[in-house]
Write a protein that holds these residues in place. Structure first.
Motif, PDB file in Angstrom:
ATOM      1  N   GLY A   1       0.814  -1.201   0.000  1.00  0.00           N
ATOM      2  CA  GLY A   1       0.000   0.000   0.000  1.00  0.00           C
ATOM      3  C   GLY A   1       0.846   1.248   0.000  1.00  0.00           C
ATOM      4  N   TYR A   2       1.981   1.182   0.679  1.00  0.00           N
ATOM      5  CA  TYR A   2       2.924   2.302   0.704  1.00  0.00           C
ATOM      6  C   TYR A   2       3.378   2.633  -0.717  1.00  0.00           C
ATOM      7  CZ  TYR A   2       6.420   5.200   3.100  1.00  0.00           C
ATOM      8  OH  TYR A   2       7.154   6.249   3.591  1.00  0.00           O
ATOM      9  N   ALA A   3       3.757   1.597  -1.461  1.00  0.00           N
ATOM     10  CA  ALA A   3       4.209   1.807  -2.838  1.00  0.00           C
ATOM     11  C   ALA A   3       3.095   2.350  -3.713  1.00  0.00           C
ATOM     12  CB  ALA A   3       4.742   0.497  -3.411  1.00  0.00           C
ATOM     13  N   ALA A   4       1.858   1.921  -3.457  1.00  0.00           N
ATOM     14  CA  ALA A   4       0.734   2.413  -4.247  1.00  0.00           C
ATOM     15  C   ALA A   4       0.524   3.908  -4.026  1.00  0.00           C
ATOM     16  CB  ALA A   4      -0.535   1.641  -3.890  1.00  0.00           C
ATOM     17  N   ASN A   5       0.585   4.352  -2.773  1.00  0.00           N
ATOM     18  CA  ASN A   5       0.395   5.775  -2.493  1.00  0.00           C
ATOM     19  C   ASN A   5       1.519   6.623  -3.077  1.00  0.00           C
ATOM     20  OD1 ASN A   5      -1.971   6.681  -1.128  1.00  0.00           O
ATOM     21  ND2 ASN A   5      -1.382   5.489   0.653  1.00  0.00           N
ATOM     22  N   VAL A   6       2.743   6.228  -2.805  1.00  0.00           N
ATOM     23  CA  VAL A   6       3.882   6.996  -3.313  1.00  0.00           C
ATOM     24  C   VAL A   6       3.880   7.002  -4.842  1.00  0.00           C
ATOM     25  CG1 VAL A   6       6.399   7.035  -3.466  1.00  0.00           C
ATOM     26  CG2 VAL A   6       5.300   6.673  -1.262  1.00  0.00           C
ATOM     27  N   GLY A   7       3.607   5.850  -5.438  1.00  0.00           N
ATOM     28  CA  GLY A   7       3.614   5.762  -6.889  1.00  0.00           C
ATOM     29  C   GLY A   7       2.522   6.577  -7.536  1.00  0.00           C
ATOM     30  N   ALA A   8       1.317   6.535  -6.988  1.00  0.00           N
ATOM     31  CA  ALA A   8       0.196   7.264  -7.585  1.00  0.00           C
ATOM     32  C   ALA A   8       0.392   8.771  -7.486  1.00  0.00           C
ATOM     33  CB  ALA A   8      -1.109   6.851  -6.913  1.00  0.00           C
ATOM     34  N   ILE A   9       0.804   9.242  -6.319  1.00  0.00           N
ATOM     35  CA  ILE A   9       0.957  10.697  -6.137  1.00  0.00           C
ATOM     36  C   ILE A   9       2.050  11.241  -7.043  1.00  0.00           C
ATOM     37  CG2 ILE A   9       1.636  12.483  -4.491  1.00  0.00           C
ATOM     38  CD1 ILE A   9       0.242  10.806  -2.316  1.00  0.00           C
TER      39      ILE A   9
ATOM     40  N   ALA B   1       3.279   9.919  -9.778  1.00  0.00           N
ATOM     41  CA  ALA B   1       2.959   9.762 -11.197  1.00  0.00           C
ATOM     42  C   ALA B   1       1.946  10.814 -11.654  1.00  0.00           C
ATOM     43  CB  ALA B   1       2.420   8.361 -11.468  1.00  0.00           C
ATOM     44  N   LEU B   2       0.996  11.151 -10.794  1.00  0.00           N
ATOM     45  CA  LEU B   2       0.029  12.196 -11.156  1.00  0.00           C
ATOM     46  C   LEU B   2       0.681  13.570 -11.197  1.00  0.00           C
ATOM     47  CD1 LEU B   2      -3.109  11.007  -9.147  1.00  0.00           C
ATOM     48  CD2 LEU B   2      -2.834  11.038 -11.633  1.00  0.00           C
ATOM     49  N   ALA B   3       1.671  13.784 -10.325  1.00  0.00           N
ATOM     50  CA  ALA B   3       2.458  15.027 -10.310  1.00  0.00           C
ATOM     51  C   ALA B   3       1.570  16.277 -10.392  1.00  0.00           C
ATOM     52  CB  ALA B   3       3.484  15.020 -11.456  1.00  0.00           C
ATOM     53  N   PRO B   4       0.658  16.464  -9.436  1.00  0.00           N
ATOM     54  CA  PRO B   4      -0.201  17.652  -9.469  1.00  0.00           C
ATOM     55  C   PRO B   4       0.593  18.911  -9.149  1.00  0.00           C
ATOM     56  CG  PRO B   4      -0.497  16.467  -7.419  1.00  0.00           C
ATOM     57  CD  PRO B   4       0.410  15.619  -8.259  1.00  0.00           C
ATOM     58  N   ASP B   5      -0.001  20.053  -9.437  1.00  0.00           N
ATOM     59  CA  ASP B   5       0.627  21.313  -9.056  1.00  0.00           C
ATOM     60  C   ASP B   5       0.469  21.586  -7.566  1.00  0.00           C
ATOM     61  OD1 ASP B   5       1.451  22.070 -11.694  1.00  0.00           O
ATOM     62  OD2 ASP B   5      -0.624  22.613 -12.128  1.00  0.00           O
ATOM     63  N   VAL B   6      -0.670  21.183  -7.011  1.00  0.00           N
ATOM     64  CA  VAL B   6      -0.909  21.369  -5.581  1.00  0.00           C
ATOM     65  C   VAL B   6      -1.652  20.155  -5.041  1.00  0.00           C
ATOM     66  CG1 VAL B   6      -3.070  22.631  -5.959  1.00  0.00           C
ATOM     67  CG2 VAL B   6      -1.829  22.921  -3.803  1.00  0.00           C
ATOM     68  N   ILE B   7      -1.284  19.748  -3.820  1.00  0.00           N
ATOM     69  CA  ILE B   7      -1.935  18.642  -3.130  1.00  0.00           C
ATOM     70  C   ILE B   7      -2.568  19.194  -1.863  1.00  0.00           C
ATOM     71  CG2 ILE B   7      -1.628  16.398  -2.018  1.00  0.00           C
ATOM     72  CD1 ILE B   7       0.954  16.097  -3.691  1.00  0.00           C
TER      73      ILE B   7
ATOM     74  N   VAL C   1       1.977  11.144   3.150  1.00  0.00           N
ATOM     75  CA  VAL C   1       2.890  12.246   3.481  1.00  0.00           C
ATOM     76  C   VAL C   1       4.174  12.137   2.672  1.00  0.00           C
ATOM     77  CG1 VAL C   1       4.248  13.303   5.324  1.00  0.00           C
ATOM     78  CG2 VAL C   1       1.917  12.513   5.795  1.00  0.00           C
ATOM     79  N   ASP C   2       4.724  10.921   2.598  1.00  0.00           N
ATOM     80  CA  ASP C   2       5.972  10.747   1.858  1.00  0.00           C
ATOM     81  C   ASP C   2       5.766  10.934   0.359  1.00  0.00           C
ATOM     82  OD1 ASP C   2       7.235  10.332   4.216  1.00  0.00           O
ATOM     83  OD2 ASP C   2       7.578   8.188   3.942  1.00  0.00           O
ATOM     84  N   GLY C   3       4.620  10.510  -0.163  1.00  0.00           N
ATOM     85  CA  GLY C   3       4.318  10.772  -1.565  1.00  0.00           C
ATOM     86  C   GLY C   3       4.282  12.264  -1.855  1.00  0.00           C
ATOM     87  N   CYS C   4       3.696  13.033  -0.945  1.00  0.00           N
ATOM     88  CA  CYS C   4       3.664  14.486  -1.108  1.00  0.00           C
ATOM     89  C   CYS C   4       5.066  15.080  -1.088  1.00  0.00           C
ATOM     90  CB  CYS C   4       2.816  15.117   0.003  1.00  0.00           C
ATOM     91  SG  CYS C   4       1.058  14.693  -0.049  1.00  0.00           S
ATOM     92  N   ARG C   5       5.924  14.536  -0.246  1.00  0.00           N
ATOM     93  CA  ARG C   5       7.290  15.057  -0.140  1.00  0.00           C
ATOM     94  C   ARG C   5       8.114  14.776  -1.397  1.00  0.00           C
ATOM     95  NH1 ARG C   5       8.418  12.811   6.007  1.00  0.00           N
ATOM     96  NH2 ARG C   5       7.442  14.559   7.145  1.00  0.00           N
ATOM     97  N   LEU C   6       7.794  13.679  -2.065  1.00  0.00           N
ATOM     98  CA  LEU C   6       8.604  13.259  -3.204  1.00  0.00           C
ATOM     99  C   LEU C   6       8.253  13.968  -4.507  1.00  0.00           C
ATOM    100  CD1 LEU C   6       8.792   9.415  -2.561  1.00  0.00           C
ATOM    101  CD2 LEU C   6      10.696  11.032  -2.488  1.00  0.00           C
ATOM    102  N   VAL C   7       7.105  14.619  -4.555  1.00  0.00           N
ATOM    103  CA  VAL C   7       6.686  15.283  -5.783  1.00  0.00           C
ATOM    104  C   VAL C   7       6.909  16.781  -5.625  1.00  0.00           C
ATOM    105  CG1 VAL C   7       4.270  15.657  -5.112  1.00  0.00           C
ATOM    106  CG2 VAL C   7       4.841  15.301  -7.513  1.00  0.00           C
TER     107      VAL C   7
ATOM    108  N   HIS D   1      -1.677   5.036 -17.292  1.00  0.00           N
ATOM    109  CA  HIS D   1      -0.680   6.041 -16.930  1.00  0.00           C
ATOM    110  C   HIS D   1       0.200   5.534 -15.790  1.00  0.00           C
ATOM    111  CE1 HIS D   1       1.239   9.862 -16.208  1.00  0.00           C
ATOM    112  NE2 HIS D   1       0.809   9.856 -14.962  1.00  0.00           N
ATOM    113  N   LEU D   2      -0.409   4.942 -14.770  1.00  0.00           N
ATOM    114  CA  LEU D   2       0.374   4.486 -13.620  1.00  0.00           C
ATOM    115  C   LEU D   2       1.338   3.375 -13.990  1.00  0.00           C
ATOM    116  CD1 LEU D   2      -2.264   4.448 -10.723  1.00  0.00           C
ATOM    117  CD2 LEU D   2      -0.553   6.191 -11.247  1.00  0.00           C
ATOM    118  N   LEU D   3       0.921   2.443 -14.826  1.00  0.00           N
ATOM    119  CA  LEU D   3       1.834   1.343 -15.155  1.00  0.00           C
ATOM    120  C   LEU D   3       2.996   1.817 -16.024  1.00  0.00           C
ATOM    121  CD1 LEU D   3       1.500  -0.035 -18.257  1.00  0.00           C
ATOM    122  CD2 LEU D   3      -0.709  -0.671 -17.292  1.00  0.00           C
ATOM    123  N   ASN D   4       2.867   3.026 -16.562  1.00  0.00           N
ATOM    124  CA  ASN D   4       3.977   3.628 -17.299  1.00  0.00           C
ATOM    125  C   ASN D   4       4.797   4.601 -16.472  1.00  0.00           C
ATOM    126  OD1 ASN D   4       4.016   3.079 -20.441  1.00  0.00           O
ATOM    127  ND2 ASN D   4       1.865   3.050 -19.796  1.00  0.00           N
ATOM    128  N   ALA D   5       4.171   5.271 -15.500  1.00  0.00           N
ATOM    129  CA  ALA D   5       4.822   6.401 -14.843  1.00  0.00           C
ATOM    130  C   ALA D   5       5.030   6.250 -13.347  1.00  0.00           C
ATOM    131  CB  ALA D   5       4.010   7.683 -15.108  1.00  0.00           C
TER     132      ALA D   5
END
Length: 415
Positions: free
Chosen positions: A132-140, A142-148, A159-165, A281-285
């Motif tokens: 589940g950790y990988a799913a959250n980090v990967g999805a956030i 990969a989507l790469a929003p301007d603001v979360i 939280v870590d997904g937010c930090r990485l983007v 998109h996710l399976l690519n990014a």
């Protein structure tokens, strides 16, 4: 290149420039944050637990204790049908996927699980990750929003997904739809030319409460934001083995649904469910998918069987009956029990009181962890009680008796 006064002529670091891990551990000890590992003999309603053996094999000399500390809410990790499904997947495909799913690690077992997850979540497709950790980090990422916009009590993986983007992250007050609305209104006044992602757990693991998802969807839609919901502590516990999104009929309004296979489904791994375009998109990014070996086939096989069992009503009804019995009993004693889900946080207050109560519960044959700051706010330390569908009526009564006797002994309850 400039010189670094922590290195010698050949680039070797001086001893004093190393990592003083003993000091770091001592500092944690002083702040009451030092943790250790206590091996559990088996994942079940009852088990023996060993003191942390360090690098040595664990010894299970103590008697069995009741476990009210696991997220295996339906008791499926020890279910014979689930174990058999894991064995059959291992025999048919192998014990490991062998490679990334994008290389040779994509198997019929993965595809079957993803079809069933998509059906349970009412989406076009699903994609399983190694956790589940990988799913959250990967999805956030990969989507790469301007603001979360993220609930302040979201899980560490969010939280870590937010930090990485490279997005701006706005943290709004816990389960406060008005705070979210104000934050999004501020963004809209400044600009409409940005991608916005609202991220929240559905069930919060330390408070046992539920996000106001319908209100969140209303607000997000007014401001052109997507909604991403982590159903880690809800998947499998509602009709059709869905989560809160399904219970509240919001599947068409939540663009990204996540969850885990490692809690109510008694296995391992995580998933994202959504539109065909999202999954492609996710399976690519999603780097945590692309650059990771596929989920182990036995875990996928076990999760699929667990999902089928969870879609029936018997186990879920037994769980909710146990939850009601414990909540009523604890509150009748005088405890304050937070939340509204299968997670029962018993409020104690100060850190020391919670730790002493947890230790005394162990003496009475019950394991339920003390949760203290910084995981929860100061003054709200608690015992986190998590019943399982496989706890018997006698075991539930034993748990309540332990809370009564331990609470009186440490002064949390009146005599």
């Amino acid at each position: 290149m400039g010189s670094d006064d922590t290195t010698g002529e050949r680039g070797h670091r001086h001893p004093e420039a190393g990592f003083d891990l003993d000091d770091r551990l001592a500092a944690r000890e002083e702040r009451g944050l030092r943790r250790d590992l206590a091996p559990t003999e088996r994942v079940a309603a009852r088990s023996r637990v060993s003191p942390d053996p360090g690098g040595e094999p664990p010894t299970f000399d103590d008697p069995e204790r009741l476990l009210f500390a696991t997220n295996d809410y339906l008791g499926l990790a020890s279910d014979e049908r689930v174990q058999r499904a894991a064995t059959e997947a291992a025999k048919a495909v192998g014990t490991g996927a062998g490679a990334s799913r994008l290389v040779t690690g994509d198997t019929p077992v993965h595809r079957a699980l993803e079809r069933d997850l998509a059906a349970a979540k009412g989406t076009d497709r699903a994609l399983v990750f190694s956790s589940g950790y990988a799913a959250n980090v990967g999805a956030i990422t990969a989507l790469a929003p301007d603001v979360i916009l993220s609930d302040e009590s979201n899980h560490a993986s969010i939280v870590d997904g937010c930090r990485l983007v490279s997005a701006e992250t706005v943290v709004y007050d816990h389960c406060d739809a008005d705070a979210l609305a104000a934050a999004l209104a501020d963004r809209s006044r400044a600009t409409d030319d940005e991608t916005r992602l609202v991220v929240t757990d559905s069930v919060f693991s330390m408070d046992g409460d539920i996000a106001p998802l319908a209100a969140i969807c209303d607000i997000a839609e007014r401001h052109g934001a997507w909604v991403m919901v982590d159903e880690a502590h809800a998947t499998g516990l509602y009709d059709g083995a869905g989560g809160i999104v399904q219970r509240e009929g919001l599947g068409e309004r939540v663009q990204v649904q996540l969850g885990t296979l490692s809690k109510a489904l008694g296995s391992q791994g995580g998933y994202v469910a959504g539109s065909d375009a999202l999954i492609e998109h996710l399976l690519n990014a999603a780097r945590s998918f692309v650059f990771s070996t596929g989920l182990a086939p036995p875990a996928a096989g076990a999760a699929r069987e667990a999902l089928a069992i969870a879609s029936e009503s018997e186990r879920r009804h037994r769980l909710w009956s146990a939850v009601d019995r414990l909540r009523e009993g604890l509150e009748a004693m005088g405890y304050t029990v937070l939340g509204e889900t299968q997670i029962l946080p018993v409020l104690v207050g100060e850190r020391a009181g919670a730790m002493v109560l947890a230790d005394r519960l162990v003496d009475h044959g019950v394991i339920a962890p003390a949760i203290r700051p910084p995981t929860v706010p100061t003054g709200t330390s608690r015992i986190r009680v998590a019943p399982m569908a496989t706890h018997t009526d006698a075991e539930l009564e034993r748990c309540l008796r332990a809370f009564r006797e331990a609470g009186r002994a440490v002064g949390v309850l009146d005599e």
